[in-house]
Design an enzyme around this catalytic site. Structure first.
Site, short mmCIF file in Angstrom:
data_model
loop_
_atom_site.label_atom_id
_atom_site.label_comp_id
_atom_site.label_asym_id
_atom_site.label_seq_id
_atom_site.Cartn_x
_atom_site.Cartn_y
_atom_site.Cartn_z
N THR A 14 4.34 36.63 -3.39
CA THR A 14 3.54 37.87 -3.39
C THR A 14 2.92 38.14 -4.74
OG1 THR A 14 4.94 38.81 -1.66
CG2 THR A 14 3.64 40.36 -2.94
N TYR A 27 -1.12 40.44 3.94
CA TYR A 27 -1.73 39.71 2.84
C TYR A 27 -1.28 38.26 2.92
CZ TYR A 27 2.90 39.96 0.72
OH TYR A 27 4.24 39.84 0.50
N THR A 93 9.74 36.73 -3.18
CA THR A 93 11.01 37.46 -3.19
C THR A 93 11.94 37.07 -2.04
OG1 THR A 93 10.04 39.30 -1.94
CG2 THR A 93 9.99 39.44 -4.36
N ASP A 94 11.41 36.48 -0.96
CA ASP A 94 12.25 36.23 0.22
C ASP A 94 13.40 35.28 -0.07
OD1 ASP A 94 10.79 37.95 1.74
OD2 ASP A 94 9.75 36.42 2.90
N LYS A 166 18.20 40.50 -2.14
CA LYS A 166 17.14 41.34 -1.59
C LYS A 166 17.76 42.20 -0.50
CE LYS A 166 12.36 41.26 0.03
NZ LYS A 166 11.18 40.44 0.37
N GLU A 284 45.86 34.10 7.16
CA GLU A 284 45.61 32.95 8.03
C GLU A 284 44.72 31.88 7.39
OE1 GLU A 284 45.02 36.09 8.81
OE2 GLU A 284 46.45 36.61 10.40
#
Length: 326
Positions: A14, A27, A93-94, A166, A284
């Protein structure tokens, strides 16, 4: 003698995106090349010597091992260059938290390495890209930034790569740090560290993987059965990260199938699908052969597990030790 430069490795996202309108919601990321971006930044009058290199110009959803390898090699060369003071990576950013954490695990801490992105494209009203980048320049130019591992700069906050995630889909406050919040506050005019260096002069913790092992994330849900695990095993998973319910829980049939997978030598890590919180070891885990993700969410747990398996670390006790390390 020339003043030290900061190397800028650009991957798109971005921060390099355009909408064609100041008010459009949609965009296209990765539209501005690094030379143009640095020209725009130079017009702000910030005193910095920057050298840019275009590694990619894409949506960060498409970033993976090939680009990670290019970044790692580029940063490694910069670490060896006495004329380079630090490195900035412009990134979508993802998947920024995954790239940052992978580099954090596989690079020394001798020079600052900073990831930066934006939540609004360059031509949007209130675009945050140039401000975030100016903050990143201030961080990368500060000798005190080294010895902290890879850092992520967003929204006037500096986050450790191990903590950054994020947490929101939109907005300038999309990123948070857990379990630590910001390790510094940055603006184009100031930088305030909130804690001392915690990895001073530390070598790389792990070798960068020559190949990335197959480690899927299994998202847990109500009514799930063990077949979801068996399909991953049949597909050749070398490790499995459970994005579990609550503090890493799963339905009994899923847990039983994961135990069977662990007994076959597949490393199983219990994380949580919740936004944040510790996943601690439970009684466990020893019998089942499971690893608790502690503070790492599923995405970063997967990255760490891939790095460990690639480095020959598959014993659950040793894997657990790595997940507990700051």
């Amino acid at each position: 003698m020339r003043e030290p430069f900061i190397l800028v490795l650009a991957t798109g996202g971005t921060i390099a995106g355009q909408a064609g309108s100041a008010t459009r919601r949609d965009y296209r990321p990765g539209q501005i090349d690094i030379a143009t971006f640095l020209d725009d930044f130079a017009a702000l009058g910030v005193d910095a010597r920057l050298e840019g290199r275009q590694v990619a110009n894409i949506d960060s959803a498409n970033i993976g091992p090939a680009i990670w390898c290019d970044l790692h090699e580029g940063i490694g060369a910069a670490m060896d260059d006495p004329g380079c003071a630090g490195v900035i990576i412009t990134h979508g950013t993802d998947t920024a938290e995954e790239t940052a954490f992978l580099l954090d695990l596989t690079l020394p801490t001798t020079k600052p390495v900073v990831l930066v992105g934006a939540m609004r494209p360059a031509d949007a009203v209130g675009s945050d890209g140039l401000r975030n980048f100016a903050n990143a320049v201030r961080v990368a130019a500060d000798p005190e930034a080294k010895g902290r591992g890879v850092l992520l700069v967003m929204g006037d906050q500096v986050l450790s790569a191990r903590d950054a995630r994020k947490a929101r889909t939109t907005g300038s406050n999309a990123f948070e740090g857990f379990p630590r919040g910001a390790v510094a506050l940055a603006t184009p005019a100031s930088l305030d560290w909130l804690q001392p260096q915690w990895r001073k002069d530390e070598p790389a913790r792990w070798q960068f993987p020559a190949e990335f092992p197959e480690v899927p994330i299994l998202h847990c849900y109500a009514g799930q059965t063990g077949d979801s695990v068996r399909r991953l095993v049949e597909a050749g998973a070398e490790g499995i990260v459970l994005a579990g319910l609550g503090d890493g829980n799963a339905p009994d049939s899923v847990r039983e199938a994961l135990t069977d997978a662990a007994q076959q030598g597949i490393v199983v890590v219990r994380a949580t699908r919740a936004n944040e919180g510790l996943v601690d070891r439970e009684p466990e885990d020893d019998a089942n052969g499971f690893v608790a993700a502690r503070a790492l969410g599923p995405a970063k747990a997967r990255i760490l597990l891939q790095v460990l398996i690639a480095n020959g670390v598959t014993d659950p006790a040793r894997v657990q030790e790595a997940f507990g390390r700051r």
